[in-house]
Write an enzyme that holds these catalytic residues in place. Sequence first.
Site, PDB file in Angstrom:
ATOM      1  CG  PHE A  88     136.064  18.531  39.025  1.00 24.13           C
ATOM      2  CD1 PHE A  88     135.195  18.608  37.951  1.00 24.13           C
ATOM      3  CD2 PHE A  88     136.147  19.603  39.891  1.00 24.13           C
ATOM      4  CE1 PHE A  88     134.415  19.740  37.738  1.00 24.13           C
ATOM      5  CE2 PHE A  88     135.364  20.737  39.696  1.00 24.13           C
ATOM      6  CZ  PHE A  88     134.498  20.804  38.614  1.00 24.13           C
ATOM      7  CB  VAL A  89     140.242  20.636  35.816  1.00 27.55           C
ATOM      8  CG1 VAL A  89     140.924  21.995  35.707  1.00 27.55           C
ATOM      9  CG2 VAL A  89     141.263  19.501  35.783  1.00 27.55           C
ATOM     10  N   GLY A  97     146.657  22.846  30.794  1.00 28.49           N
ATOM     11  CA  GLY A  97     147.586  21.737  30.928  1.00 28.49           C
ATOM     12  C   GLY A  97     147.412  20.922  32.198  1.00 28.49           C
ATOM     13  CB  SER A 100     148.804  17.208  30.058  1.00 26.59           C
ATOM     14  OG  SER A 100     148.040  17.171  28.880  1.00 26.59           O
ATOM     15  CE1 TYR A 133     140.763  11.232  30.969  1.00 26.40           C
ATOM     16  CE2 TYR A 133     138.579  10.372  30.496  1.00 26.40           C
ATOM     17  CZ  TYR A 133     139.452  11.057  31.333  1.00 26.40           C
ATOM     18  OH  TYR A 133     139.001  11.549  32.528  1.00 26.40           O
TER      19      TYR A 133
END
Length: 162
Positions: A88-89, A97, A100, A133
């Site tokens: 989770f961001v 980024g 990644s 993904y």
Amino acid sequence: MAAPTIRPATPADGETFLSLVDALADYEKLDRPTPEARQRLLNDAFGERPRISVFLGEVDGRAVAYAIVLETYSSFLALPTLYLEDLFVVPDARRMGMGSAFFHALAAEAIRRGCGRMEWVVLDWNQLAIDFYEKLGARRMTEWYTYRLNADQLREVAGEGS
């Protein structure tokens, strides 16, 4: 702005980890973990016998993302699999980024652990994640269905009733 960094979480990161879990619950419109569940998360991540590994993603020294991984096992490969339970961001840190950076770090972690593969699931409505993904080259498994027994069902199957 600095590049994202990924690092293993430590017991000192416990409250930060829990706040990010809360942010995921809010994002997915789910209930936040109960106080008991919060304690289990901390114990399972940082206790005497950790069940999960937690990684934090930081930008400019601020934790804005987390991942939980654990190992499963493939009897056919005869190797462990690194299973990604959560990634989770926080919304205001996306497109910097971080995803990644996490996948580079977690792929390296899988190699370090001697894993033969890495697996995860994604909600069918999360097109942003699905696109990410697929851009990485991950293959969506179509021949496998996920099944689940909840706690009450486990007791029933175990013959313990509810």
